[in-house]
Design an enzyme around this catalytic site. Structure first.
Site, short mmCIF file in Angstrom:
data_model
loop_
_atom_site.label_atom_id
_atom_site.label_comp_id
_atom_site.label_asym_id
_atom_site.label_seq_id
_atom_site.Cartn_x
_atom_site.Cartn_y
_atom_site.Cartn_z
N LYS A 198 37.26 21.87 41.57
CA LYS A 198 38.63 21.65 41.09
C LYS A 198 39.54 22.34 42.10
O LYS A 198 39.69 23.57 42.08
CB LYS A 198 38.80 22.28 39.70
N GLU A 274 36.95 36.01 43.87
CA GLU A 274 37.58 36.53 45.10
C GLU A 274 39.07 36.54 44.81
O GLU A 274 39.68 35.47 44.69
CB GLU A 274 37.30 35.60 46.29
N CYS A 309 45.10 36.12 51.84
CA CYS A 309 44.65 37.16 50.89
C CYS A 309 44.55 38.52 51.55
O CYS A 309 44.85 39.53 50.93
CB CYS A 309 43.32 36.76 50.28
N GLU A 408 50.96 42.32 44.50
CA GLU A 408 50.80 41.32 45.57
C GLU A 408 51.96 40.33 45.50
O GLU A 408 52.19 39.71 44.46
CB GLU A 408 49.48 40.57 45.37
P1 NAP Z 1 45.86 31.00 41.03
O1 NAP Z 1 47.14 30.70 40.37
O2 NAP Z 1 44.96 32.01 40.41
O3 NAP Z 1 45.10 29.58 41.15
C1 NAP Z 1 43.84 29.48 41.76
C2 NAP Z 1 43.13 28.25 41.23
O4 NAP Z 1 42.90 28.41 39.84
C3 NAP Z 1 43.94 26.95 41.37
O5 NAP Z 1 43.05 25.87 41.63
C4 NAP Z 1 44.55 26.79 39.98
O6 NAP Z 1 44.88 25.45 39.68
C5 NAP Z 1 43.39 27.28 39.13
N1 NAP Z 1 43.77 27.70 37.78
C6 NAP Z 1 44.99 28.10 37.33
N2 NAP Z 1 44.92 28.36 36.00
C7 NAP Z 1 43.64 28.13 35.60
C8 NAP Z 1 42.95 28.22 34.36
N3 NAP Z 1 43.57 28.61 33.23
N4 NAP Z 1 41.64 27.90 34.32
C9 NAP Z 1 40.99 27.52 35.44
N5 NAP Z 1 41.60 27.40 36.65
C10 NAP Z 1 42.91 27.71 36.73
O7 NAP Z 1 46.05 31.44 42.53
P2 NAP Z 1 46.92 30.75 43.68
O8 NAP Z 1 48.34 31.06 43.44
O9 NAP Z 1 46.50 29.33 43.83
O10 NAP Z 1 46.36 31.52 44.97
C11 NAP Z 1 46.86 32.72 45.42
C12 NAP Z 1 45.94 33.87 45.02
O11 NAP Z 1 44.64 33.68 45.58
C13 NAP Z 1 46.44 35.19 45.58
O12 NAP Z 1 46.28 36.18 44.61
C14 NAP Z 1 45.50 35.44 46.76
O13 NAP Z 1 45.37 36.77 47.16
C15 NAP Z 1 44.21 34.89 46.23
N6 NAP Z 1 43.29 34.61 47.33
C16 NAP Z 1 42.17 35.42 47.48
C17 NAP Z 1 41.27 35.22 48.56
C18 NAP Z 1 40.04 36.07 48.74
O14 NAP Z 1 39.18 35.72 49.55
N7 NAP Z 1 39.90 37.18 48.04
C19 NAP Z 1 41.54 34.17 49.45
C20 NAP Z 1 42.68 33.39 49.27
C21 NAP Z 1 43.54 33.61 48.20
P3 NAP Z 1 46.37 24.86 39.92
O15 NAP Z 1 46.92 25.52 41.14
O16 NAP Z 1 46.13 23.42 40.08
O17 NAP Z 1 47.15 25.16 38.69
#
Ligand code: NAP
Length: 505
Positions: A198, A274, A309, A408
């Site tokens: 997804k 992650e 990240c 963050e």
């Molecule tokens: P996010 O809001 O947590 O979303 C991540 C994924 O989860 C998206 O595909 C999102 O779908 C999905 N999602 C949202 N709500 C959900 C739910 N209730 N159940 C299941 N899946 C759900 O994060 P983001 O804003 O996309 O990404 C930024 C974050 O990722 C930052 O905190 C960043 O630091 C972190 N990150 C970490 C790493 C690492 O290696 N540690 C690498 C890159 C990014 P939709 O977007 O379609 O709603």
């Protein structure tokens, strides 16, 4: 001043120009080897952060679409066309996929930039470049992983094997979807599992193309399925599914926490997280080159508009060099060109979506209210394009306990925090809930080794910021996560450890 444009850059610009306005047809899910609409026919509009205009639509998956994809993954797993294929056979197909990714590198990169806004110079390396490396690495690895024979008594032979687990659910964010997706999909497939992915609704296009290339490479239908849609519905249905054995996730801590709850409410699937970071980049007066450190600090926070990240969002500078170093950092920042992410001259592309831009600007207001001093940027820019762009922003006079230094932002916002000595630097570095990455700049080898031990973070860079390759794991400590992507360690979580105890007495 920019250097002269090379022949290679001109060739690359020509390829990008050919692809950047190509019409993108409405996208269906990819389930059991074929494209299909959502069962209820609903779709989501995808906007481009370059100009805020609609790009195309994707299918908006519901629980029924997830059921179909998981059933197709389970069926393929049980049939064994992939899960029981000899590792050497899986290797051939994964390496073929790596070659196809390379052959379609521009197409994949430009498609990805059109929906996520990363500057193309970075996207070309980080997206198809890393994805190809990842599929090749795990393809090459999979026929070199042996089982074990335990040192038991003579009347027993005990075999320890690692085998595939079953159906792996993968949920990835919008920043670097192809690279981060590959870090999970490639080892999961290499180990013999089937996958349901997804992607983020706003960054699905390059991953749908990847799944088509996987079929072309010879992956059997049903082994790698993609269901697009929103996190709160499609993502939730995948995470709650009782026939998903493992969930591999990259994203925010808020959603990571929720996934652990979904696991508890469903089948206790293993959940690998992650998550985010607030990484300290620490500059001592004896850094081998302050000029190099300043350049790396600027690249380490502002590339991809800070939507990385591991970005070094807290710059800890020894008080003795604080003013001199800040001046170098501001000068380097002023050299950056913010612009259309599909223009090779742009150093910094777009903010991914309007909500993220608004969040970034809200932190500018918060930091100002908390008493930090704005030294550069702080505003939306290029708004006449209709796209979402922000000036690289620097705050000094930040103290470690301010909200802007604790949370963050995930945008182009750098906090500069002074420190007195090594102990003070370690105290500040460790004073957040996160522990993803860190940088230490010093010529003192003993100090570097001491701090590698004392700074709580999964990745530590010494006299550089951000170097990596497939041979090393990436994962966080504290609330930055509980797993590792990349390297042979990244393969372990997709395999089940099984013991056979054979009585030969
Ligand atoms: P996010 O809001 O947590 O979303 C991540 C994924 O989860 C998206 O595909 C999102 O779908 C999905 N999602 C949202 N709500 C959900 C739910 N209730 N159940 C299941 N899946 C759900 O994060 P983001 O804003 O996309 O990404 C930024 C974050 O990722 C930052 O905190 C960043 O630091 C972190 N990150 C970490 C790493 C690492 O290696 N540690 C690498 C890159 C990014 P939709 O977007 O379609 O709603």
């Amino acid at each position: 001043m920019k250097s002269q444009v090379s022949n290679q850059q001109m060739a690359s610009s020509a390829q990008i120009d050919k692809l950047k306005n190509a019409k993108i047809k409405p996208q269906g899910h990819l389930i059991n080897g074929g494209r299909q609409p959502s069962r209820d026919g609903s779709v989501l509009e995808v906007l481009s952060p370059r100009d805020g205009k609609p790009l195309t639509t994707i299918a908006n998956g519901g629980a029924g679409d997830i059921d179909l994809a998981v059933a197709s993954a389970r069926k393929s797993f049980n049939q064994g066309s992939w899960s029981q294929m000899a590792p050497a056979g899986r290797k051939k197909i994964l390496i073929r996929l790596a070659e196809l990714i390379e052959a379609h590198a521009y197409k994949l990169a430009v498609l990805g930039v059109r929906d996520n806004g990363t500057e193309i110079s970075m996207a070309l390396k980080a997206e198809p470049g890393s994805a190809a490396d990842t599929f090749r690495y795990y393809g090459e690895a999979v026929d070199k992983v042996y089982g074990e024979i335990a040192p038991t008594a003579n009347n027993v032979v005990a075999l320890i094997e690692r085998g595939p687990i079953g159906v792996v659910g993968v949920i990835v964010p919008w920043n670097f979807p192809l690279m981060i997706g590959a870090w999970k999909i490639a080892p999961a497939l290499a180990a013999g599992n089937s996958v349901v992915l997804k992607p983020a609704a706003s960054a699905s296009l390059s991953l749908l193309l990847l799944a088509e290339l996987a079929l072309e490479a010879g992956l059997p239908a049903g082994v790698f399925n993609v269901v697009t849609g929103l996190g709160a519905t499609t993502g939730e249905a995948l995470a709650l599914h009782n026939d998903v054995d493992i969930l591999a996730f990259t994203g925010s801590g808020v959603i990571g926490r929720r996934l652990l709850e979904y696991s508890a409410q469903s089948n206790l699937k293993q959940v690998f997280l992650e998550l985010g970071g607030k990484s300290p980049n620490i500059i001592f007066p004896d850094a081998p080159s302050l000029a190099k450190a300043a350049k790396a600090a600027v690249n380490g926070i502002f590339r991809n508009s800070g939507q990385v990240c591991i970005s070094g969002s807290r710059l800890l500078v020894h008080r003795d060099i604080h003013d001199e170093f800040l001046a170098l950092v501001i000068a380097e920042t002023e050299k950056l060109t913010v612009g259309d992410p599909l223009d090779t001259a742009s150093d910094v592309g777009a903010i991914h979506c309007i909500e993220q831009l608004e969040k970034n600007l809200s932190y500018v207001a918060k930091a100002t209210n908390e008493g930090a001093t704005l030294c550069a940027g702080g505003k939306r820019t290029l708004s006449q394009s209709g796209g979402y762009y922000m000036q690289p922003t620097i705050f000094c006079n930040v103290s470690a306990d301010m909200q802007v230094a604790q949370e963050e932002v995930f945008g182009p916002l750098l906090c500069v925090i002074p420190f007195e000595n090594e102990a003070d630097a370690v105290r500040i570095a460790n004073a957040t809930d996160y522990g993803l990455a860190a940088g230490i700049w010093t010529a003192d080898l003993a100090r570097a080794h001491r701090m590698i031990k004392t700074v709580q973070s999964g990745v530590i860079h010494v006299n550089c910021y951000g170097g990596t390759d497939m041979t090393v794991p990436l994962g966080g400590m504290k609330q930055s996560g509980n797993g590792h992507d990349k390297s042979l360690h990244g393969l372990e979580k997709y395999t089940a450890l099984k013991t056979a105890w054979i009585d030969i007495g």
